[in-house]
Design a protein around this motif. Structure first.
Motif, short mmCIF file in Angstrom:
data_model
loop_
_atom_site.label_atom_id
_atom_site.label_comp_id
_atom_site.label_asym_id
_atom_site.label_seq_id
_atom_site.Cartn_x
_atom_site.Cartn_y
_atom_site.Cartn_z
N HIS A 1 0.82 -1.21 0.00
CA HIS A 1 0.00 0.00 0.00
C HIS A 1 0.85 1.26 0.00
N LYS B 1 1.66 5.49 1.05
CA LYS B 1 2.11 6.17 2.26
C LYS B 1 1.02 6.37 3.30
N GLU B 2 -0.15 6.82 2.88
CA GLU B 2 -1.18 7.19 3.84
C GLU B 2 -2.35 6.22 3.88
N SER B 3 -2.27 5.16 3.12
CA SER B 3 -3.36 4.18 3.14
C SER B 3 -2.97 2.99 4.00
N LEU C 1 2.38 0.84 7.88
CA LEU C 1 2.27 1.90 8.88
C LEU C 1 2.93 1.47 10.19
N ASP D 1 7.22 6.84 7.40
CA ASP D 1 7.36 7.91 6.42
C ASP D 1 8.60 7.75 5.55
N SER E 1 1.62 3.91 -5.27
CA SER E 1 2.30 5.11 -4.83
C SER E 1 3.64 4.77 -4.15
N THR F 1 0.22 14.50 -7.09
CA THR F 1 1.20 14.03 -6.10
C THR F 1 2.46 13.53 -6.79
N ARG G 1 -5.16 8.94 -6.27
CA ARG G 1 -5.75 7.80 -5.54
C ARG G 1 -6.34 6.75 -6.47
#
Length: 177
Positions: free
Chosen positions: A9, A11-13, A40, A46, A75, A127, A152
């Motif tokens: 996945h 970075k933010e998902s 995560l 990050d 991504s 992005t 996205r």
């Protein structure tokens, strides 16, 4: 022989967002194995290299044969898949809006080691420039599908599913030949 579809996945998902669920369902329907780590929980989520380290440790532990491994990255996950392929060559790599060619990443243009590569990117991505993915497709001489969508790709899940099924069918036929 089943393939192993490993979803990485962004970075933010997370591993069980819309894309993770899509690839899990496809793997299940086609009789393949599926994995999706939660990046995560990486040492430093990050930092893309922290995620590469996590994926490499997983691949070392599970010993998935390269001719059965399909890396699917979105991504930052596309970058992670590309970097992991340098150590663990994959039969196939399906990348969506991969974070490639970015100056703030440790390796801007990682060498991709995979038997087959398929790229998808949104033309309205603010992005990651779609031109980076276009340059990558030219470098690798691989298929690319540019979609009328943003980073996205949430409005294009049906098209992504169609693309992935075409990509997967080619890998299945070579594996069973």
């Amino acid at each position: 022989m089943p393939l192993h579809i490993c979803f990485i996945h962004g970075k933010e998902s997370g591993p069980w967002g819309n894309k993770g669920q899509l690839f899990s369902r496809i793997a299940n329907e086609r009789g393949h194995e599926f994995s999706a780590l939660n990046y995560l929980s990486a040492e430093n989520p990050d930092d893309p290299e922290s995620r590469v380290k996590m994926l490499n440790a997983y691949l070392a532990e599970t010993k998935i044969p390269g001719n059965e491994l399909i890396l699917v990255g979105s991504s930052m996950g596309g970058y992670v898949a590309a970097r992991a392929s340098q150590k663990y060559r994959a039969a196939g790599m399906f990348l969506m809006a991969p974070a490639i060619g970015l100056q703030h990443y440790p390796v801007q243009w990682p060498e991709i080691k995979a038997g087959s590569v398929y790229l998808v990117h949104g033309l309205f991505d603010r992005t990651i420039p779609w031109m980076n993915t276009n340059m990558l497709s030219q470098k690798l001489d691989c298929k690319i599908h540019l979609l009328a969508d943003d980073h996205r790709l949430s409005d294009s899940l049906d098209l992504i599913e169609e693309d992935f099924l075409i990509f997967l069918a080619e890998l299945e036929s070579t594996l069973n030949a």
